[in-house]
Design a protein around this motif. Structure first.
Motif, mmCIF file in Angstrom:
data_model
loop_
_atom_site.group_PDB
_atom_site.id
_atom_site.type_symbol
_atom_site.label_atom_id
_atom_site.label_comp_id
_atom_site.label_asym_id
_atom_site.label_seq_id
_atom_site.Cartn_x
_atom_site.Cartn_y
_atom_site.Cartn_z
ATOM 1 N N UNK A 79 0.844 -1.209 0.000
ATOM 2 C CA UNK A 79 0.000 0.000 0.000
ATOM 3 C C UNK A 79 0.876 1.254 0.000
ATOM 4 N N UNK A 80 2.005 1.221 0.718
ATOM 5 C CA UNK A 80 2.918 2.382 0.725
ATOM 6 C C UNK A 80 3.541 2.573 -0.663
ATOM 7 N N UNK A 81 3.922 1.478 -1.310
ATOM 8 C CA UNK A 81 4.566 1.595 -2.632
ATOM 9 C C UNK A 81 3.574 2.042 -3.703
ATOM 10 N N UNK A 89 -1.495 -1.118 -7.402
ATOM 11 C CA UNK A 89 -0.781 -2.395 -7.514
ATOM 12 C C UNK A 89 -1.798 -3.510 -7.295
ATOM 13 N N UNK A 90 -1.959 -4.349 -8.314
ATOM 14 C CA UNK A 90 -2.835 -5.516 -8.212
ATOM 15 C C UNK A 90 -1.966 -6.725 -7.880
ATOM 16 N N UNK A 101 -6.154 -5.286 -4.437
ATOM 17 C CA UNK A 101 -5.792 -4.059 -5.140
ATOM 18 C C UNK A 101 -5.354 -3.013 -4.120
ATOM 19 N N UNK A 102 -4.143 -2.504 -4.295
ATOM 20 C CA UNK A 102 -3.612 -1.479 -3.389
ATOM 21 C C UNK A 102 -3.650 -0.132 -4.097
ATOM 22 N N UNK A 114 1.241 -7.831 -9.864
ATOM 23 C CA UNK A 114 2.157 -8.813 -9.290
ATOM 24 C C UNK A 114 1.440 -10.150 -9.151
ATOM 25 N N UNK A 115 2.236 -11.200 -8.991
ATOM 26 C CA UNK A 115 1.700 -12.546 -8.805
ATOM 27 C C UNK A 115 2.287 -13.105 -7.519
#
Length: 208
Positions: A79-81, A89-90, A101-102, A114-115
């Motif tokens: 969440x920060x990134x 970011x998913x 989801x972030x 990402x995975x």
């Protein structure tokens, strides 16, 4: 848009989350030290938001902990990134096929993917064709008004379902690990964590 979703494997060195984010955001899979610094700076600058209740340790302890290259990242760091890069970011979980989801509440206009396989993060990218060089990867996707990334989203979901079908994940509740230091066998993440805390050993290999 023509292409296929591919999994870009990030080395297993305890910094896979950070290096996977570096890859999808900057095409640089060696950004872990820099991104750990970003997270520590963010957390230390806002002790009210990043309280002990939120972090599970004091703000100061957390900052020292996340700078340790042996420590793994997770939801707080993602969440920060997402905020740092100004992009969603998913993170797709192969075992459950769920997508976390972030940054979705920030109305960012782009998303990276990402995975996660239960223990490890890799990068997801759109490649023009199977076997195409990584420099042709697309890793940033525009978020449309309906908060999706259009056809790429269903391609990614199908890819994750296929990885699940092929059992390309680690069932962290039931997998068996062997300690690389003392060779003792443990079952599941809980036992592995307990063993690591009791002995300081952190080098586990999966075995069947």
């Amino acid at each position: 848009m023509e292409g296929i979703i591919v999994r870009r494997v990030i080395p297993s060195d305890n910094s896979c989350l950070f290096n996977a984010v570096g890859y999808v955001m900057d095409h640089d899979s060696k950004k872990a030290p820099e991104l750990r610094q970003v997270i520590a700076a963010t957390v230390s600058s806002d002790p009210v938001k990043y309280s002990e209740a939120f972090l599970g340790k004091t703000n100061e302890e957390y900052c020292a902990w996340i700078l340790d290259s042996e420590k793994w990242g997770g939801a707080i760091e993602l969440s920060i990134l997402a905020d740092y890069y100004g992009r969603e970011i998913a993170a797709y979980d192969i075992q459950t096929t769920r997508c976390d989801l972030y940054g979705q509440d920030r109305n960012f206009s782009e998303r990276a993917m990402l995975l996660y396989d239960g223990l490890h993060y890799d990068a997801l990218a759109m490649s023009p064709a199977e076997g195409a060089p990584e420099e042709f990867d697309q890793t940033i996707f525009a978020v449309s008004n309906d908060r999706t990334i259009g056809p790429v989203e269903s391609l990614a979901q199908n890819f994750v379902k296929e990885q699940h079908r092929l059992r390309k994940f680690t069932d962290t509740a039931n997998f068996t690990l062997r300690c690389g230091v003392c060779q003792i066998g443990v079952k599941g993440q809980k036992e592995a964590v307990e063993h690591a805390q009791a002995t300081g050993h952190a080098n586990f290999q999966e075995y069947n």
